[in-house]
Design an enzyme around this catalytic site. Structure first.
Site: not given
Length: 366
Positions: A106, A176, A200
């Protein structure tokens, strides 16, 4: 109506939700107790929704100890939209190029998207170790003129997580935190911006939380498309365009669950540490029968990427676990193997059942 939760969800996303939140959501889809209307039909201009956004903001502030120096926006587009929006807003000719840590799937995506918008540097790249370790943030040589330093706090694919370590204090820090947000306390004052999408620990997909320091907002250039300007969303109290009402509603329920049932983020951290200790301890007891992708100092409490050393065995284990009502254990397509995600709502009982399945499978195939 009754809620059935027979399957144990270890997926990297969408992740598990707390049972009490699922039950409240189930009732709210029929009718909210406050309005008598389904949450799916509630207007984003209603007083009910305006109060909901305010409560969600206040709950996050209380859980995180967030000061008034920060604004909160509930946005759409996931973290992927933030990858491009951040350099649009906060990089520029007044600063040296922003710096990115490329520590896994990511963060590589974040770096690549940012480079489409603005020239960005890579302060550290974990490619040489196949993204199995992380850098010491304090030892990175970052140009103090850099617009900001960006990193991903928890790599869901590789199972890597930064600990509570020092970071360069001479540059704006942007993180992030999509996959470990609200899983433990965080020193928010270290950051100029934190962002995290749902699916999540926050609720279903559709909403992204952005915590932005006011001093950073002063950098934003005029002339950006309104929807890509953080000031737009803050000024309009996250209601510039039709927001994801349902996702924000469930996020608010999750924040209440953390506050009222769990007892805050210190208690949540203790629970998460117990769960991850359980599964890593199981691996340790099995010796070299299982291979963990991440090296020991950087192993995630949220995502555990592992393998039985053979693609055929990994597939067999996923099937074996599936027969025991465990889902979402397939490794990410970029890495393969197996991945168990232990997000906040995954219970200790579910992790114990997974550990027992790992032991049983390993012993049978030894």
């Amino acid at each position: 109506m009754t809620t059935r939760c027979n399957e144990l969800n270890f997926s990297g996303g969408p992740g598990a939700l707390p049972a009490s939140v699922l039950l409240q959501t189930q009732h709210a889809i029929e009718a909210l107790p406050e309005t008598g209307l389904s949450v799916l039909g509630m207007s984003h201009r209603s007083e009910w929704f305006l109060s909901l956004v305010e409560e969600a903001s206040q709950n996050l502030r209380a859980l995180l100890g967030l000061s008034d120096d920060y604004e909160i926006a509930f946005m759409q587009g996931g973290s992927s939209l933030q990858f491009a929006t951040i350099p649009m807003n906060f990089a520029g000719a007044r600063w040296a190029p922003p710096q990115y840590i490329s520590s896994g799937y990511w963060s590589r995506r974040a770096t690549a998207e940012a480079q489409r918008v603005y020239r960005c540097g890579v302060a550290w790249d974990g490619e040489r170790t196949r993204y199995s370790e992380l850098p010491d943030l304090a030892k990175l040589d970052i140009d103090p003129r850099a617009a900001y330093l960006h990193y991903v706090s928890n790599e869901t694919v590789e199972g890597l997580q930064f600990g509570a370590q020092e970071a360069p204090s001479n540059v704006a820090l942007i993180a992030d935190m999509s996959s470990d947000f609200l899983s433990a306390p965080v020193d928010t004052e270290r950051y100029s911006m934190i962002y995290a999408h749902a699916q999540k620990n926050l609720g279903p997909s559709g909403v992204t939380v952005a915590l932005v320091k006011r001093a950073l907002l002063e950098r934003i250039p005029d002339g950006l498309p309104a929807i890509l300007d953080y000031r737009t969303h803050i000024t309009h109290r996250s209601n510039y365009n039709t927001p994801p009402v349902f996702a924000i509603y469930v996020l608010t329920l999750v924040s209440r669950w953390l506050r009222d049932e769990i007892g805050g983020l210190h208690a949540m951290r203790a629970i998460n540490e117990q769960k991850s200790a359980m599964i890593y301890g199981t691996f340790e007891s099995l010796g070299d029968a299982v291979r963990i992708h991440a090296k020991a100092p950087w192993r995630s409490h949220m995502n555990v990427a592992f393998s039985f050393g053979d693609e055929r065995l990994d597939r067999a284990f996923v099937e074996f676990a599936g027969e025991r009502h465990m889902t979402g254990l397939e490794g990410h397509r970029s890495l393969g193997g197996i991945r168990a995600s232990l997000y906040n709502a995954v219970t200790g009982e579910a992790v114990a059942a997974l550990c027992e399945a790992i032991r049983e499978f390993a012993i049978k195939r030894h």
